[in-house]
Design a protein around this motif. Structure first.
Motif, PDB file in Angstrom:
ATOM      1  N   VAL A 179     -35.816 103.434  43.622  1.00  0.00           N
ATOM      2  CA  VAL A 179     -36.043 102.154  42.949  1.00  0.00           C
ATOM      3  C   VAL A 179     -35.422 102.164  41.560  1.00  0.00           C
ATOM      4  CG1 VAL A 179     -37.821 100.655  41.942  1.00  0.00           C
ATOM      5  CG2 VAL A 179     -38.125 101.582  44.250  1.00  0.00           C
ATOM      6  N   VAL A 180     -35.659 103.234  40.812  1.00  0.00           N
ATOM      7  CA  VAL A 180     -35.157 103.298  39.436  1.00  0.00           C
ATOM      8  C   VAL A 180     -33.629 103.322  39.414  1.00  0.00           C
ATOM      9  CG1 VAL A 180     -35.030 104.752  37.374  1.00  0.00           C
ATOM     10  CG2 VAL A 180     -37.231 104.365  38.500  1.00  0.00           C
ATOM     11  N   TYR A 181     -33.006 104.110  40.277  1.00  0.00           N
ATOM     12  CA  TYR A 181     -31.540 104.192  40.255  1.00  0.00           C
ATOM     13  C   TYR A 181     -30.886 102.883  40.691  1.00  0.00           C
ATOM     14  CZ  TYR A 181     -30.568 108.978  38.887  1.00  0.00           C
ATOM     15  OH  TYR A 181     -30.417 110.135  38.157  1.00  0.00           O
ATOM     16  N   VAL A 182     -31.469 102.201  41.674  1.00  0.00           N
ATOM     17  CA  VAL A 182     -30.909 100.913  42.082  1.00  0.00           C
ATOM     18  C   VAL A 182     -30.974  99.925  40.913  1.00  0.00           C
ATOM     19  CG1 VAL A 182     -31.316  98.884  43.529  1.00  0.00           C
ATOM     20  CG2 VAL A 182     -31.300 101.155  44.550  1.00  0.00           C
ATOM     21  N   LEU A 183     -32.097  99.898  40.194  1.00  0.00           N
ATOM     22  CA  LEU A 183     -32.250  98.978  39.071  1.00  0.00           C
ATOM     23  C   LEU A 183     -31.312  99.340  37.924  1.00  0.00           C
ATOM     24  CD1 LEU A 183     -36.130  98.496  39.024  1.00  0.00           C
ATOM     25  CD2 LEU A 183     -34.390  96.851  39.739  1.00  0.00           C
TER      26      LEU A 183
END
Length: 280
Positions: free
Chosen positions: A43-47
């Motif tokens: 989630v964090v890397y996609v954002l």
């Protein structure tokens, strides 16, 4: 063998399997923790990647780092609950990495691998703490400003050497990640037998592009630290956001930033695939 002796031998094996790892019940819980951790990381890397793409086209002012990603989550409906879910995911990743440091990974008992797992556990513990602080409204959720700790380090005896060594080490990790990506070594940790041939191709593309982007990002951040040491200027040190923005100022223009940003999104998607197929 007497009944009492057999019972004693069985009791001695409680909590461990034949390979010296945790017994089946705890192992199942640890696997669930690992999958939750990989999902939170995804989630964090996609954002972060999405923020970086928007920065490249001049439509975003929020930082392209973990703090920016948390801000994006907080702005969504039920954002606070989602932030706590991410914190729980990173706590789970911390515990899973710590278990690898204690028991080894898939029977791997090498000291170097276990120390690396311990270091990763400490890293994810700090990420969990920052995310929880952000969710509670008592912190920014960002990592320490690299310029602040670089300035402190440069003020120490031999500080320039220390900062340079750290910079070289970070760049070395980045290069290593890129090389292992080109060798497709990430596939060794996945249950590829459970994938279709098409899915293997997709996951390979995600892992290759994502890890190459991570390698480039870490190599760049390490190079800035070395520059800070050489010039004795802590302002040369850059975190994730500043390193990403620096790519837009290269002769390639914003397109290098776009390329790396897309790679970070790919790594986020690869993390989701790891949550599903990682050997845990």
């Amino acid at each position: 063998m007497s009944s009492s002796h057999a019972q004693h031998a069985t009791a001695g094996r409680i909590g461990r399997d034949k390979a010296g790892g945790p017994s089946p019940a705890p192992r199942g819980a640890l696997r669930a923790m690992g999958r939750a951790g990989f999902t939170a990381r995804g989630v964090v890397y996609v954002l972060v990647g999405a923020l970086a793409i928007r920065i490249a086209f001049g439509t975003e002012s929020a930082p392209a780092d973990r703090q920016g990603a948390l801000q994006q989550v907080a702005a969504q409906p039920f954002g606070r609950a989602m932030l706590w879910a991410l914190a729980a995911g990173f706590a789970a990743m911390t515990l899973w990495r710590a278990s690898l440091a204690v028991f080894g990974e898939n029977g791997e008992r090498k000291t170097g691998s276990r120390l690396l797992s311990a270091a990763r556990a400490v890293f994810y513990a700090s990420v969990c703490w920052g995310t929880a602080a952000f969710a509670a409204g008592s912190g920014s959720g960002s990592q320490a400003d690299p310029q602040d700790w670089t300035a402190s380090a440069l003020g120490l005896p031999g500080g320039r050497v220390l900062v340079a060594v750290v910079g070289v080490a970070i760049s070395g990790v980045g290069v290593g990640i890129a090389v292992r990506a080109l060798q497709r070594r990430f596939l060794r940790k996945l249950e590829t037998a459970g994938m279709s041939s098409r899915m293997v191709q997709v996951v390979t593309a995600l892992g290759l592009g994502g890890n190459l982007a991570r390698g480039v990002l870490l190599t760049g951040a390490g190079a800035f630290l070395v520059t800070a040491a050489i010039r004795f200027d802590p302002h040369q040190a850059k975190g994730m956001d500043a390193t990403l923005r620096s790519f837009a100022r290269t002769p390639a223009g914003p397109w290098l930033l776009v390329l790396v940003a897309v790679g970070l999104v790919l790594f986020g998607c690869f993390s989701f695939a790891s949550a599903r197929w990682r050997k845990l």
